[in-house]
Design an enzyme around this catalytic site. Structure first.
Site, short mmCIF file in Angstrom:
data_model
loop_
_atom_site.label_atom_id
_atom_site.label_comp_id
_atom_site.label_asym_id
_atom_site.label_seq_id
_atom_site.Cartn_x
_atom_site.Cartn_y
_atom_site.Cartn_z
N GLU A 92 -8.38 -4.89 4.79
CA GLU A 92 -8.11 -5.31 2.59
C GLU A 92 -6.57 -5.61 2.04
O GLU A 92 -7.25 -6.12 1.55
CB GLU A 92 -7.46 -2.92 2.75
CG GLU A 92 -8.98 -2.43 3.25
CD GLU A 92 -9.63 -1.12 3.61
OE1 GLU A 92 -8.53 -0.94 4.55
OE2 GLU A 92 -9.64 -0.21 2.80
N ASN A 95 1.02 -1.09 0.32
CA ASN A 95 -0.21 0.37 0.72
C ASN A 95 1.00 1.23 0.39
O ASN A 95 1.26 1.97 1.22
CB ASN A 95 -0.90 -0.15 1.48
CG ASN A 95 -2.39 1.33 1.19
OD1 ASN A 95 -1.96 1.85 0.47
ND2 ASN A 95 -2.77 1.80 2.34
#
Ligand code: ADP
Length: 398
Positions: A385, A7
């Site tokens: 996530e 990320n």
């Protein structure tokens, strides 16, 4: 099979290495201050071993090199070589109307992600830089997958995603609602279907992702019908520092009065509004809550405003779906704020919602917070996530 999840932002890079045999995190970490002085990596193995060091990271390439060292050579190493990593999954903020699902990354995909940067200037260009650096560090043999925050919302009908502005702006600039937090909404709604013991296509779910950024989604027939975030993550309701929806005339009026450029006004709406703007205390829900408890009236107003707006979104989505079977709370606030959940449950008593006040006391834990005879089942499901990205990545490389 081990999947590496990335990320990346413009100056930071969060990562996890997940063993997909048991979906356990082997190690996770953060490279911070990329491109600025004082870059550092903090890395933690699942068994608690840690590796933290300051090392120059002028670009994402040096950051990935530091990650590789941490994973393979440091005192907190978890693998012997990166041959053990089967694939890499990247979180991408904006997929526009192009990406309706996750996909393998090639040169064309990279160009498309880059082009979508006009709609996510703080994120997509950084993702592209990071992916290129990742390919350089890990080699082109390891498949790389893009997982978009927006793709879950691509099922919205035009009546939900269009703005009632002159149609030419949609045609010229693709100005419409795209939504955000899609990976989280998908993850928790999938889980709620399991907890309800039903097919997702058979239940109406409202997912409330409440963190620093907040969004609420209506899921009907197994797909997203509507969501509160819009063209950008500024839309919807009051967040940590973002205003959510307000009368656009208030924006142009303040900009004129204060002689502010559109970019300056945009910064005010994104960075200085929301809980911070109203309370004047903090953007952090805990700080604002504590100040409200201590009698700070503006902090109390901020808390009241946010809860009221959340309730209104839930109400509007119940109507849009002609009912609801399950509501789920997730994100830092959704998972950890029993008072907020109590307020919502109390105000849904007209639907027969009955809160289990003992269960609701739990924080950060998957739990049903309504009683067996409640008219609607309400859950807390911690979001993950990274795991959702790893699952998509695995599915695509398999
Ligand atoms: P982000 O959107 O940055 O991922 P998070 O999902 O981590 O944010 O949520 C951050 C928010 O969660 C903050 O406002 C924080 O105050 C709130 N939060 C975290 N823990 C608690 C808690 N125990 N009680 C109340 N709020 C909490």
């Amino acid at each position: 099979m081990k999947i590496f999840v990335v990320n990346a932002g413009s100056s930071s890079l969060k990562y996890q290495l997940i063993d997909m045999e048991n979906e356990q995190v082997l190690a996770k970490g953060l490279c911070d201050r990329i491109g600025i002085e004082g870059s550092l990596i903090s890395h933690k193995a699942a068994d608690g071993r840690e590796y933290r060091t300051e090392t120059p990271m002028p670009t994402h390439s040096e950051a990935f090199e530091a990650v590789v060292y941490a994973l393979i050579n440091s005192d907190a190493k978890v693998i012997d070589s990166f041959d053990e990593i089967s694939a890499i999954g990247h979180r991408i903020v904006q997929g526009g109307a192009i990406f309706k699902g996750s996909c393998l990354i090639d040169e064309k995909v990279l160009e498309q992600i880059s082009d979508l940067g006009v709609m996510a200037p703080l994120h997509n260009p950084a993702h592209v830089l990071a992916i290129r650096a990742c390919i350089k560090t890990f080699g082109s043999e390891i498949p790389q997958v893009a997982v978009f925050d927006t793709s879950f919302h691509q099922t919205m009908p035009a009546k939900a995603y269009m703005y009632p502005l002159p149609y030419e702006y949609y045609e010229k600039y693709q100005v419409r609602k795209y939504g955000a937090h899609g990976t989280s909404h998908r993850f928790v709604s999938d889980r709620v279907a399991v907890l309800e013991g039903k097919e997702k296509s058979d239940i109406k779910i409202i997912t409330c992702h409440l963190g620093n950024g907040c969004s609420i989604t209506a899921i009907k027939d197994g797909v997203c019908l509507d969501t509160s975030m819009g063209f950008t993550p500024l839309d919807g309701f009051m967040m940590g520092t973002r205003s959510g929806t307000i009368d656009p005339s208030a924006i142009t009026y303040i900009a004129e009065k204060e002689n502010l450029t559109p970019a300056e006004m945009n910064t005010i709406c994104n960075k200085k509004s929301g809980m911070l703007g109203i309370s004047g205390v903090s953007n952090d829900n805990r700080d604002v809550g504590a100040a409200a408890e201590a009698g700070n009236e503006r902090a109390k107003l901020a808390v009241d405003m946010q809860r009221y707006e959340i309730l209104k979104f839930i109400g509007s989505y119940i109507t849009a779906m002609n009912g609801v079977d399950a509501i789920v709370f997730t994100g830092g606030i959704g998972e950890n704020d029993p008072e907020l959940r109590e307020y919502i449950c109390e105000n849904l008593s007209f639907l027969g919602v009955k809160m289990d006040s003992v269960a609701n006391k739990n924080r950060g834990k998957e739990i049903k917070i309504t009683t067996a005879d409640s008219g609607v089942n309400i859950y807390v499901v911690p979001t993950n996530e990274e795991l959702a990205i790893a699952r998509d990545t695995l599915a695509l490389v398999k």
